[in-house]
Design an enzyme around this catalytic site. Structure first.
Site, short mmCIF file in Angstrom:
data_model
loop_
_atom_site.label_atom_id
_atom_site.label_comp_id
_atom_site.label_asym_id
_atom_site.label_seq_id
_atom_site.Cartn_x
_atom_site.Cartn_y
_atom_site.Cartn_z
N ASN A 130 37.82 44.25 37.39
CA ASN A 130 39.22 44.09 37.09
C ASN A 130 40.19 45.19 37.14
OD1 ASN A 130 41.52 42.02 36.05
ND2 ASN A 130 41.64 43.65 34.66
N ASP B 41 47.21 38.37 35.36
CA ASP B 41 46.51 39.16 36.31
C ASP B 41 46.37 40.39 35.87
OD1 ASP B 41 45.22 40.53 38.52
OD2 ASP B 41 47.03 40.21 39.82
N ASP C 89 33.03 40.83 33.52
CA ASP C 89 34.15 41.05 32.52
C ASP C 89 35.53 40.71 32.72
OD1 ASP C 89 34.98 42.67 30.34
OD2 ASP C 89 36.13 43.75 31.44
N HIS D 18 41.35 37.34 34.09
CA HIS D 18 42.54 38.16 34.72
C HIS D 18 42.27 38.43 36.19
CE1 HIS D 18 43.71 38.94 30.51
NE2 HIS D 18 42.43 38.99 30.32
N GLU E 81 33.14 36.19 31.31
CA GLU E 81 33.90 36.35 30.03
C GLU E 81 35.34 35.88 30.30
OE1 GLU E 81 35.76 39.60 27.04
OE2 GLU E 81 35.82 39.80 28.94
#
Length: 492
Positions: free
Chosen positions: A104, A197, A234, A238, A264
Site C-alpha cells: 500500500n 486510498d 496488508d 486502502h 486485512e
C-alpha cells in the site's frame, strides 16, 4: 484430512535483536504437534525503522535482511539466511508459511523531489483545501545499499498518489500528487474519509503500469527466493480491489500454485463492506473476520448480559464461511495499539472454542495467546503502561482437540441466551466431540452425538469435571459446563 489452523507468529511488541526467525525454527516441531498447518510471519523486508521496525513501514522489498540499509543488515527478526532457514524448518514439519505483503505504501525515501500537489482535508480526502502548488518530499527510492541487485527499478513521485510530508510545511496534512496516471485517488470499496486510498507515508500509485510491473515481478522473485504457501495482504481497505485481483492472478500463474491469500479489511461490525470487497475481488482472497472479532470483544465485556445465541450474527464466518479467517485478537487490537479492542481473558477459552471447534472458518491463533507476552508502551492518556498478556487457559488442549476431534457433521444447540453448545459427529478417521459454553452459571445441556456412540462414555477433555457422561440408546447425552467457561467432551 487434518483441519487447517493458522498462527500469527508475532505481535506488535515482539522482541527484536534478530531472534524471531531462530525461534520459529526451534518451535517448528512444537507447532506441528499442536496441529498448526500454516504460520503467518511478519513483514520480512527492510523497513524505514531498520532493526527496530515491526515491518509496516516498508523501504526495500528486495532486502530480506541481506544489505546494510537503514542502520544495519538484519531486520528486527533476523537475517535473510535465518528467515529462509525458518521457512524450511516449518516446511519439513508439514507447515506452510504465510508471508506478510505490504504494497500500500513505502517509507524512508533516499532523496527528495519537487512536484505539484493539492493539499487535502485529512477527514475528507475528496476536499481540496489549496490550489495546486509545489512541495519537496522524500519520494525517490534508489536503494544505494543494494546497488541494483535483483532489480534496477527506481521509485519516484510518479509512483505515488500522495504523501504526508512536505519540507517546510506545518500541520498534519495529506498532499495528493498530480501525475498522469489517474485523476485523483484510486477507487475504493468504501467512502470512509471521502476516499481512504491514502493511509500513511508515500501511498503507492497502482495505476502506474511500471509500478504494477515491478510489484508483479517482485512477487514472483519473493516466491522463488523463499518459497511460501500463502500471503497475508496488508491494508487492502486502502487499495484498489482491481490491483490485488491482478496481482494474485499473476502470482498464482507465475508460481503454478493456488496460493492461499487473506486480506486485512478491518471494518468491525460492517459486514456489508467485507461482502462488497469479496464481490469486487471475485472471491480471490479470504478476509479476516473483523465482524466476529467485534462480537467476541463485545461479549467479553458484557458478561452474562450478552446473548450467546447472537455471537455469529452479522459475521463473515456466517455469511461466507469458506472465505473467513477467524481471529480472537491480533497485533492491531492488542492493548495499547491503534485498534485496541482486546477480548477479555476470562472469555478467551470460550472464543477459541468458538473458532477452533466448529466446521466454519479458518482459525488464526494470536502469538501471545499461546506463548504469553509482556511489554510497555504509552497509552492514549499519555502515561506509560506495562501490559501482561497471559497464555490462554488450556489453549494447547483446544488446539489438539481441533486436530483430533473437531470433524464431521455439526449439530447446534443455540436455544439458551447464556448457554450454547454443539456436537461434531466425527468421521471415518476421527472421533467426535461435544462442546458446551456458558457466560453465566453452570449448566447441563442435552445434545445429540449420534447413535453410533450409544452406550459409550464421554469425559471432559479439559479436566473441568471428573464424572463421565454415558450416551443413551438414541445417541443423546447431557453435557455439563462450568460457570463462565467452556467444556469439551470426547469419547473415552
Amino acid at each position: 484430512m487434518m483441519n487447517g489452523t493458522m498462527i500469527q507468529y508475532f505481535h506488535w511488541y515482539t522482541e527484536g535483536d534478530g531472534k524471531l526467525w531462530e525461534e520459529v525454527q526451534q518451535n517448528a516441531e512444537y507447532l506441528a504437534e499442536l496441529g498448526i498447518t500454516m504460520v503467518w510471519l511478519p513483514p520480512a523486508y527492510k523497513a524505514n525503522g531498520g532493526g527496530f521496525s515491526v515491518g509496516y513501514d516498508p523501504y526495500d522489498l528486495f532486502d530480506l535482511g541481506e544489505f546494510d540499509q537503514k542502520g544495519g543488515i538484519p531486520t528486527k527478526y533476523g537475517t535473510k539466511e535465518q528467515y529462509i532457514s525458518a521457512i524450511n524448518a516449518l516446511r519439513e514439519k508439514g507447515i506452510g508459511t504465510i508471508v506478510d505483503i505490504v504494497l500500500n505504501h513505502k517509507a524512508g525515501g533516499d532523496e527528495k523531489e519537487r512536484f505539484q500537489v493539492y493539499k487535502v482535508d485529512p477527514n475528507n480526502r475528496q476536499n481540496f483545501i489549496s490550489e495546486p502548488f509545489e512541495i519537496e518530499s522524500y519520494t525517490k527510492f534508489t536503494f544505494p545499499g543494494r546497488n541494483k541487485k535483483y532489480s534496477d527499478f527506481e521509485w519516484n513521485f510518479t509512483c505515488f498518489t500522495g504523501v504526508d510530508f512536505a519540507e517546510g510545511e506545518e500541520g498534519d496534512f495529506i498532499y495528493q500528487i498530480i501525475t498522469e496516471h489517474g485523476d485523483g485517488w484510486e477507487e475504493m470499496t468504501s467512502d470512509e474519509k471521502g476516499n481512504y486510498d491514502f493511509l500513511m507515508y508515500n501511498d503507492i500509485e497502482h495505476r502506474n503500469p511500471h509500478v504494477r510491473e515491478e510489484l508483479n515481478y517482485w512477487g514472483k522473485w519473493y516466491h522463488e527466493t523463499v518459497g511460501f504457501e500463502g500471503v497475508r495482504l496488508d491494508a487492502v481497505k486502502h487499495q484498489s480491489p482491481e490491483f490485488y485481483k491482478e496481482w494474485l492472478q499473476l502470482l498464482r500463474a507465475n508460481t503454478g500454485k493456488n496460493l492461499f491469500a487473506v486480506g486485512e479489511f478491518w471494518a468491525p461490525g460492517e459486514l456489508p463492506l467485507l461482502e462488497k470487497y469479496i464481490e469486487e475481488t471475485e472471491g480471490c482472497m479470504s478476509l479476516f473476520d473483523a465482524s466476529l472479532h467485534h462480537n467476541l470483544h463485545t461479549a467479553s465485556q458484557s458478561g452474562s448480559e450478552f446473548d450467546l445465541r447472537t455471537i455469529f450474527d452479522n459475521t463473515l464466518v456466517q455469511s461466507q464461511p469458506n472465505l473467513s479467517v477467524t481471529v480472537v485478537d491480533n497485533h492491531d487490537t492488542q492493548p495499547l495499539q491503534a485498534l485496541e479492542a482486546p477480548v477479555e481473558p476470562w472469555f478467551k477459552p470460550i472464543a477459541y472454542a468458538l473458532i477452533l471447534l466448529r466446521q466454519e472458518g479458518f482459525p488464526c491463533v494470536f502469538y501471545p495467546d499461546l506463548f504469553g507476552a509482556n511489554y510497555k508502551d504509552y497509552g492514549n492518556d499519555g502515561n506509560e503502561h506495562e501490559i501482561f498478556l497471559e497464555k490462554v487457559d488450556q489453549i494447547e488442549e483446544l488446539l489438539k482437540l481441533r486436530k483430533t476431534n473437531a470433524y464431521g457433521m455439526q449439530r447446534d444447540y443455540f436455544e439458551d441466551a447464556n448457554c450454547i453448545g454443539w456436537t461434531r459427529e466425527g468421521d471415518e478417521e476421527h472421533k467426535g466431540c461435544a462442546v458446551v459454553i456458558s457466560n453465566k452459571d453452570q449448566y447441563e445441556k442435552p445434545m445429540e452425538m449420534g447413535t453410533q456412540y450409544a452406550g459409550q462414555f464421554f469425559h471432559d477433555a479439559l479436566g473441568r469435571f471428573e464424572h463421565t457422561v454415558q450416551i443413551d440408546e438414541n445417541g443423546w447425552g447431557s453435557f455439563t459446563v462450568p460457570a463462565g467457561n467452556v467444556s469439551v467432551w470426547i469419547p473415552e
